[in-house]
Design a protein around this motif. Structure first.
Motif, short mmCIF file in Angstrom:
data_model
loop_
_atom_site.label_atom_id
_atom_site.label_comp_id
_atom_site.label_asym_id
_atom_site.label_seq_id
_atom_site.Cartn_x
_atom_site.Cartn_y
_atom_site.Cartn_z
N UNK A 44 -13.66 -21.05 -13.18
CA UNK A 44 -12.40 -22.61 -13.61
C UNK A 44 -11.25 -21.53 -13.78
N UNK A 45 -11.06 -20.91 -14.46
CA UNK A 45 -9.51 -19.67 -15.14
C UNK A 45 -9.27 -19.43 -13.32
N UNK A 46 -10.28 -18.73 -12.55
CA UNK A 46 -9.82 -17.52 -11.80
C UNK A 46 -10.01 -18.45 -10.53
N UNK A 47 -10.43 -19.27 -9.85
CA UNK A 47 -10.12 -20.15 -9.49
C UNK A 47 -8.68 -21.49 -9.48
N UNK A 48 -8.26 -21.47 -10.09
CA UNK A 48 -6.84 -22.05 -10.16
C UNK A 48 -5.79 -21.26 -10.11
N UNK A 49 -6.12 -19.69 -10.54
CA UNK A 49 -4.72 -19.18 -10.58
C UNK A 49 -4.88 -18.01 -8.57
N UNK A 50 -6.46 -17.22 -8.16
CA UNK A 50 -5.98 -17.60 -7.02
C UNK A 50 -6.22 -18.20 -5.98
N UNK A 51 -5.72 -19.51 -6.46
CA UNK A 51 -5.81 -21.16 -4.87
C UNK A 51 -4.45 -19.99 -4.41
N UNK A 52 -4.36 -20.05 -2.50
CA UNK A 52 -3.38 -20.39 -1.77
C UNK A 52 -3.20 -19.00 -2.38
N UNK A 53 -3.41 -17.67 -2.67
CA UNK A 53 -3.36 -16.33 -2.35
C UNK A 53 -4.18 -15.42 -2.04
N UNK A 54 -4.47 -15.73 -1.13
CA UNK A 54 -5.26 -14.96 -0.64
C UNK A 54 -6.01 -14.41 1.23
N UNK A 55 -4.45 -14.91 1.58
CA UNK A 55 -4.26 -15.32 3.25
C UNK A 55 -3.95 -13.72 3.67
N UNK A 56 -3.50 -12.89 2.51
CA UNK A 56 -3.85 -11.17 2.99
C UNK A 56 -4.92 -10.48 3.11
N UNK A 57 -6.46 -10.90 2.81
CA UNK A 57 -6.95 -10.32 2.10
C UNK A 57 -7.94 -10.76 3.33
N UNK A 58 -8.54 -9.78 3.96
CA UNK A 58 -9.97 -10.09 4.68
C UNK A 58 -11.38 -10.17 3.79
N UNK A 59 -11.21 -9.96 2.63
CA UNK A 59 -12.76 -9.75 2.11
C UNK A 59 -12.83 -9.53 0.38
N UNK A 60 -13.15 -10.68 -0.05
CA UNK A 60 -13.24 -10.52 -2.14
C UNK A 60 -14.97 -10.30 -1.93
N UNK A 61 -14.56 -9.62 -2.76
CA UNK A 61 -15.86 -9.36 -4.24
C UNK A 61 -15.34 -9.59 -5.07
N UNK A 62 -16.51 -10.63 -5.28
CA UNK A 62 -16.70 -10.53 -7.45
C UNK A 62 -17.18 -10.03 -7.86
N UNK A 63 -17.01 -9.89 -9.07
CA UNK A 63 -17.22 -8.35 -9.81
C UNK A 63 -18.01 -8.93 -11.03
N UNK A 64 -18.89 -9.41 -11.08
CA UNK A 64 -19.50 -10.26 -12.54
C UNK A 64 -21.03 -10.54 -11.64
N UNK A 65 -21.44 -9.16 -12.89
CA UNK A 65 -23.01 -9.19 -12.40
C UNK A 65 -23.83 -11.11 -12.37
N UNK A 66 -23.65 -11.79 -11.65
CA UNK A 66 -23.77 -13.09 -12.49
C UNK A 66 -23.76 -14.38 -11.17
N UNK A 67 -25.02 -14.49 -10.89
CA UNK A 67 -24.69 -16.03 -10.05
C UNK A 67 -23.48 -16.94 -9.87
N UNK A 68 -22.56 -16.30 -9.56
CA UNK A 68 -21.21 -16.52 -10.65
C UNK A 68 -20.65 -17.52 -9.46
N UNK A 69 -20.01 -18.72 -9.71
CA UNK A 69 -19.70 -19.74 -8.42
C UNK A 69 -18.26 -19.63 -7.70
N UNK A 70 -17.57 -18.53 -8.34
CA UNK A 70 -16.39 -17.94 -7.34
C UNK A 70 -17.19 -18.23 -6.39
N UNK A 71 -18.06 -17.18 -6.07
CA UNK A 71 -19.30 -16.28 -4.30
C UNK A 71 -18.17 -17.98 -3.52
#
Length: 265
Positions: free
Chosen positions: A66-93
């Motif tokens: 929840x925290x990261x999703x809100x914090x990154x909203x609208x800030x990812x246009x300049x990237x080609x890829x995202x890696x979520x670095x938590x070893x879990x079934x993480x909703x952010x993916x």
């Protein structure tokens, strides 16, 4: 004079969804060991203080998402890829992939499963015989993750929870937390607990790959190899694949971005 762009850069953002800067630093040190293409750029992100400093429970996973999703909203246009670095079934993916269709998105959990399956050798039995497979498994932190990750593997591979996966040796926990790997616990204690969990996993069958089920374990491959050597000897330890999900994820995303550019209009 006409200028043409012949090579595009690949910009990968590695997201640490907990608020530990030391955890992010450990991830950065692991990535620095990789041999990446000259045009691959890696950026890292640490979650704001509202996110847990160590993700140890299902509630921590949800809060960090929840925290990261809100914090990154609208800030990812300049990237080609995202890696979520938590070893879990993480909703952010899933959330980041749905919101940003221009991005290649995966987590270190998903990337480690794909990498491991590509490393396993052929079955140990011939067609028609009782199946005997080369195996892989995960060593992780707390007890919570044993069921969480075991169920996650089956769901990711399209299996029902009650079905048996002959290649998957399961998950063994150390009793530590992610934060323990970055201060507060005697390194000798960490070493022994990680070796004990590794040897329990190895006792389950012909394990060829051991996955480090925590981003905080980056750089601890030698402990797992030492545990293997103690149990099965030096030759087996040298043959063992020790999979770091962060490295698997960066490598997978680097190639995925290239594939998306090659195979999509």
């Amino acid at each position: 004079m006409t200028h043409r762009l012949l090579r595009q850069s690949t910009r990968i953002l590695v997201v640490n969804p907990n608020s530990s800067e030391s955890m992010t630093h450990g991830v950065e040190e692991a990535i620095k060991r990789m041999k990446l293409a000259d045009n691959t750029e890696i950026y890292t992100y640490t979650a704001p203080p509202e996110s847990p400093a160590s993700i140890n429970t299902g509630e921590d996973v949800t809060l960090s998402a929840d925290v990261v999703y809100e914090n990154l909203r609208g800030k990812l246009a300049d990237y080609d890829a995202i890696l979520v670095a938590c070893y879990s079934v993480h909703p952010l993916v899933q959330w980041l992939a749905l919101d940003n269709p221009h991005l290649a998105v995966t987590g270190i959990f998903e990337a480690s499963v794909l990498a491991t399956l590509s490393l396993l050798g052929p079955p140990l039995t011939s067609a028609g015989e009782d199946e005997k497979s080369r195996m892989w498994g995960v060593v992780t932190t707390g007890k919570f993750w044993e069921a969480h990750l075991s169920d996650g593997v089956k769901h990711f591979l399209g299996q029902k929870t009650e079905e048996t996966n002959f290649k998957f040796g399961g998950v063994e926990s150390t009793g530590l937390t992610a934060g323990d790997f970055h201060g507060g616990v005697d390194p000798a204690v960490i070493r022994q607990k990680l070796k004990d969990a590794t040897q329990r996993l190895l006792s389950k069958g012909p394990v060829e790959c051991v996955v480090m089920g925590c981003a905080g374990m980056a750089g601890l491959e030698d402990i797992i190899r030492d545990a293997t050597e103690e149990k099965y000897g030096k030759e087996q330890a040298e043959k063992l694949f020790v999979v770091d999900g962060v490295l698997a994820g960066v490598g997978l995303l680097e190639q995925t971005v290239k594939n998306r550019r090659m195979f999509r209009k």
